[in-house]
Design a protein around this motif. Sequence first.
Motif, PDB file in Angstrom:
ATOM      1  N   GLN A 163       4.551 -38.877  10.321  1.00  0.00           N
ATOM      2  CA  GLN A 163       4.063 -37.710   8.759  1.00  0.00           C
ATOM      3  C   GLN A 163       5.715 -38.635   8.163  1.00  0.00           C
ATOM      4  OE1 GLN A 163       5.300 -33.681   8.304  1.00  0.00           O
ATOM      5  NE2 GLN A 163       3.399 -33.996   8.739  1.00  0.00           N
ATOM      6  N   TRP A 164       5.104 -38.960   6.940  1.00  0.00           N
ATOM      7  CA  TRP A 164       7.121 -38.982   6.395  1.00  0.00           C
ATOM      8  C   TRP A 164       7.393 -38.091   4.941  1.00  0.00           C
ATOM      9  CZ3 TRP A 164       3.360 -42.309   8.415  1.00  0.00           C
ATOM     10  CH2 TRP A 164       4.156 -43.410   9.254  1.00  0.00           C
ATOM     11  N   GLU A 165       8.529 -37.469   5.010  1.00  0.00           N
ATOM     12  CA  GLU A 165       8.962 -36.463   4.290  1.00  0.00           C
ATOM     13  C   GLU A 165      10.121 -37.299   3.327  1.00  0.00           C
ATOM     14  OE1 GLU A 165      10.400 -32.534   5.248  1.00  0.00           O
ATOM     15  OE2 GLU A 165       8.336 -31.659   5.218  1.00  0.00           O
ATOM     16  N   SER A 166       9.792 -37.293   1.808  1.00  0.00           N
ATOM     17  CA  SER A 166      10.888 -37.339   1.208  1.00  0.00           C
ATOM     18  C   SER A 166      11.051 -36.280   0.502  1.00  0.00           C
ATOM     19  CB  SER A 166      10.817 -38.592   0.279  1.00  0.00           C
ATOM     20  OG  SER A 166      10.230 -38.795  -0.140  1.00  0.00           O
ATOM     21  N   THR A 167      12.215 -36.127  -0.494  1.00  0.00           N
ATOM     22  CA  THR A 167      12.884 -35.550  -1.351  1.00  0.00           C
ATOM     23  C   THR A 167      13.699 -36.412  -2.574  1.00  0.00           C
ATOM     24  OG1 THR A 167      14.953 -35.310  -0.637  1.00  0.00           O
ATOM     25  CG2 THR A 167      13.800 -33.578   0.257  1.00  0.00           C
ATOM     26  N   GLY A 168      13.027 -36.282  -3.515  1.00  0.00           N
ATOM     27  CA  GLY A 168      13.425 -37.041  -4.467  1.00  0.00           C
ATOM     28  C   GLY A 168      13.800 -36.806  -6.038  1.00  0.00           C
ATOM     29  N   LYS A 169      14.403 -37.306  -6.867  1.00  0.00           N
ATOM     30  CA  LYS A 169      14.314 -36.795  -8.374  1.00  0.00           C
ATOM     31  C   LYS A 169      12.516 -37.469  -8.882  1.00  0.00           C
ATOM     32  CE  LYS A 169      16.230 -41.195 -10.322  1.00  0.00           C
ATOM     33  NZ  LYS A 169      17.282 -41.961 -10.564  1.00  0.00           N
TER      34      LYS A 169
ATOM     35  N   ASN B  66       5.193 -33.774 -27.470  1.00  0.00           N
ATOM     36  CA  ASN B  66       5.037 -34.593 -26.303  1.00  0.00           C
ATOM     37  C   ASN B  66       6.437 -33.353 -25.249  1.00  0.00           C
ATOM     38  OD1 ASN B  66       3.302 -36.017 -26.992  1.00  0.00           O
ATOM     39  ND2 ASN B  66       5.279 -37.957 -26.911  1.00  0.00           N
ATOM     40  N   ILE B  67       6.978 -33.166 -24.524  1.00  0.00           N
ATOM     41  CA  ILE B  67       7.655 -32.534 -23.507  1.00  0.00           C
ATOM     42  C   ILE B  67       8.134 -33.258 -22.380  1.00  0.00           C
ATOM     43  CG2 ILE B  67       8.288 -30.697 -22.105  1.00  0.00           C
ATOM     44  CD1 ILE B  67       6.429 -28.697 -23.666  1.00  0.00           C
ATOM     45  N   LYS B  68       9.459 -33.861 -22.562  1.00  0.00           N
ATOM     46  CA  LYS B  68      10.391 -34.413 -21.140  1.00  0.00           C
ATOM     47  C   LYS B  68      10.538 -33.298 -20.155  1.00  0.00           C
ATOM     48  CE  LYS B  68      10.774 -37.978 -24.117  1.00  0.00           C
ATOM     49  NZ  LYS B  68       9.839 -39.621 -23.302  1.00  0.00           N
ATOM     50  N   LEU B  69      10.509 -34.046 -18.681  1.00  0.00           N
ATOM     51  CA  LEU B  69      10.524 -33.591 -17.678  1.00  0.00           C
ATOM     52  C   LEU B  69      11.448 -34.064 -17.059  1.00  0.00           C
ATOM     53  CD1 LEU B  69       6.301 -32.353 -17.250  1.00  0.00           C
ATOM     54  CD2 LEU B  69       8.606 -30.594 -18.314  1.00  0.00           C
ATOM     55  N   ASN B  70      12.316 -32.578 -15.890  1.00  0.00           N
ATOM     56  CA  ASN B  70      13.091 -33.718 -15.542  1.00  0.00           C
ATOM     57  C   ASN B  70      13.325 -32.598 -14.295  1.00  0.00           C
ATOM     58  OD1 ASN B  70      14.673 -36.851 -16.480  1.00  0.00           O
ATOM     59  ND2 ASN B  70      14.776 -35.083 -18.064  1.00  0.00           N
ATOM     60  N   GLY B  71      13.584 -33.193 -12.877  1.00  0.00           N
ATOM     61  CA  GLY B  71      13.443 -32.139 -11.755  1.00  0.00           C
ATOM     62  C   GLY B  71      13.801 -32.860 -10.698  1.00  0.00           C
ATOM     63  N   TRP B  72      13.037 -32.206  -9.320  1.00  0.00           N
ATOM     64  CA  TRP B  72      13.093 -32.187  -7.836  1.00  0.00           C
ATOM     65  C   TRP B  72      11.850 -32.304  -6.837  1.00  0.00           C
ATOM     66  CZ3 TRP B  72      12.779 -29.180  -3.663  1.00  0.00           C
ATOM     67  CH2 TRP B  72      12.505 -29.803  -2.987  1.00  0.00           C
ATOM     68  N   GLY B  73      11.645 -32.922  -6.160  1.00  0.00           N
ATOM     69  CA  GLY B  73      10.691 -33.181  -5.827  1.00  0.00           C
ATOM     70  C   GLY B  73      10.447 -32.872  -4.399  1.00  0.00           C
ATOM     71  N   ILE B  74       9.462 -32.813  -3.445  1.00  0.00           N
ATOM     72  CA  ILE B  74       9.203 -32.895  -2.161  1.00  0.00           C
ATOM     73  C   ILE B  74       7.972 -33.989  -1.622  1.00  0.00           C
ATOM     74  CG2 ILE B  74       8.943 -30.822  -1.286  1.00  0.00           C
ATOM     75  CD1 ILE B  74      10.434 -30.637   0.944  1.00  0.00           C
ATOM     76  N   MET B  75       7.937 -34.848  -1.219  1.00  0.00           N
ATOM     77  CA  MET B  75       7.085 -34.987  -0.876  1.00  0.00           C
ATOM     78  C   MET B  75       5.906 -35.787   0.152  1.00  0.00           C
ATOM     79  SD  MET B  75       5.066 -38.908  -2.500  1.00  0.00           S
ATOM     80  CE  MET B  75       3.463 -39.541  -1.939  1.00  0.00           C
ATOM     81  N   GLU B  76       4.855 -35.804   1.193  1.00  0.00           N
ATOM     82  CA  GLU B  76       4.837 -35.284   2.124  1.00  0.00           C
ATOM     83  C   GLU B  76       3.605 -36.547   2.325  1.00  0.00           C
ATOM     84  OE1 GLU B  76       4.705 -32.165   5.076  1.00  0.00           O
ATOM     85  OE2 GLU B  76       2.544 -32.497   5.046  1.00  0.00           O
ATOM     86  N   ILE B  77       3.557 -37.470   3.384  1.00  0.00           N
ATOM     87  CA  ILE B  77       2.527 -38.132   3.534  1.00  0.00           C
ATOM     88  C   ILE B  77       2.471 -38.382   4.781  1.00  0.00           C
ATOM     89  CG2 ILE B  77       2.821 -39.646   1.169  1.00  0.00           C
ATOM     90  CD1 ILE B  77       3.695 -41.866   2.936  1.00  0.00           C
ATOM     91  N   SER B  78       1.356 -38.883   5.196  1.00  0.00           N
ATOM     92  CA  SER B  78       1.378 -39.098   6.712  1.00  0.00           C
ATOM     93  C   SER B  78      -0.107 -39.768   7.068  1.00  0.00           C
ATOM     94  CB  SER B  78      -0.029 -37.624   7.351  1.00  0.00           C
ATOM     95  OG  SER B  78      -1.206 -37.248   6.851  1.00  0.00           O
ATOM     96  N   ARG B  79      -0.469 -40.348   7.378  1.00  0.00           N
ATOM     97  CA  ARG B  79      -0.921 -42.304   8.060  1.00  0.00           C
ATOM     98  C   ARG B  79      -1.269 -41.925   9.735  1.00  0.00           C
ATOM     99  NH1 ARG B  79      -1.164 -41.177   3.666  1.00  0.00           N
ATOM    100  NH2 ARG B  79      -0.561 -42.485   1.613  1.00  0.00           N
ATOM    101  N   LYS B  80      -2.669 -42.271   9.569  1.00  0.00           N
ATOM    102  CA  LYS B  80      -2.923 -43.164  11.043  1.00  0.00           C
ATOM    103  C   LYS B  80      -2.504 -44.281  11.364  1.00  0.00           C
ATOM    104  CE  LYS B  80      -7.657 -43.829  14.073  1.00  0.00           C
ATOM    105  NZ  LYS B  80      -8.658 -44.146  13.670  1.00  0.00           N
ATOM    106  N   ILE B  81      -2.079 -43.909  13.141  1.00  0.00           N
ATOM    107  CA  ILE B  81      -1.716 -45.719  13.565  1.00  0.00           C
ATOM    108  C   ILE B  81      -2.656 -46.262  14.111  1.00  0.00           C
ATOM    109  CG2 ILE B  81       0.780 -46.642  14.892  1.00  0.00           C
ATOM    110  CD1 ILE B  81       1.821 -43.983  13.407  1.00  0.00           C
TER     111      ILE B  81
END
Length: 357
Positions: A325-331, A342-357
């Motif tokens: 599992q790889w968890e990240s934070t970012g813009k 149109n609406i421009k958007l900026n912010g913060w996010g957290i992402m989690e991905i998982s993979r079988k090895i």
Amino acid sequence: MILEKRKDLGTTSSSKRYVLKENDEGPHYSNFFNIREWWYYNVLFNNPESELRNWSAVIAISALTEYDSLKLILHDNADKSYGGIYLGSLGTTKVDGPGVNVKFYNSFIRGVYPNWHVFAENITMDENELTVDLDFTSTSFPMWIFMNTGRNLSKSPFGYYLIINCDVKGKVKLNDTVYKVSGLGYYDHTWSPGFYRRSIRKKKAFVGIGVWDWLCIHFDNGWDMFVGKIYSPNSSFFSKLIPGSLCLTPDGKQLIECFFFELDYKKYRKTTISSIKTPSKINIKARKAITRKTFPLKGPLNFNIYYEADNIKECICGTPPNWGQWESTGKVYGEVRGSEKNIKLNGWGIMEISRKI
């Protein structure tokens, strides 16, 4: 980063999509399957008075089918993380209901919508001692994602709801220093079938979820977004075409959802597993034909959002390693285009991905 303050929503909603009851938040059982279940919380300490300004934390307690676990990770505002995923044997996680009442050794989560208390520690589990002691208060309605098979029944094979916006206050202790923290939080609860019970089939048969891409996003204008796709463990190029859930809310009480969208990986970083690279820049593209009359933009809507990871934490499980599992934070940045503006958007996010090895 200062995000717009969410207005008080009250505690009730007439939509079944937003109804959450005490047995929904508690443990779930099935006559046919062993259920795996987890309670997940994250927070960005973005308030100006927070002593760990723009740091973030993740806490999750799981009751699974092969082992139980605690996830406790603290990301700083640069490129360093503390903590990880700590495994225990089956039965380590103690679960009771109704409401949230889970415990993993000394770590615990207790509460019921709209308030939860989250305490977690990794004392003796890691080279950096980390303790979080936080209160979460919802500022948005609960939102059911994918489906709700329970409807307040403890016997339910699958369910997934989220609280996309919470006020969070409390303390973080890192090694010998205690910090007062506050910010913007998120909570979700998921349960799904893992294996047929031995009483039904002598040989275990896997029927559960494989791997996933998952994002929680908070925009500076007060909007929030959830993005999730679940794949089979042996995912392929065609996995991009399967449906998922992309949900956008401007106020925590109305949900715009797309089931078909693309997660286009633009950049990668190497991991400690030679066969796996983790995405570090993702383009989220989607189109929604119809919107509600009260939504700030009139449809059709076109989403073009980018997520760029600044801080990636790797957690590898199994001996030998069989899952990561790889968890990240970012813009986050981009726009949503409607038929009239149109609406421009900026912010913060957290992402989690998982993979079988």
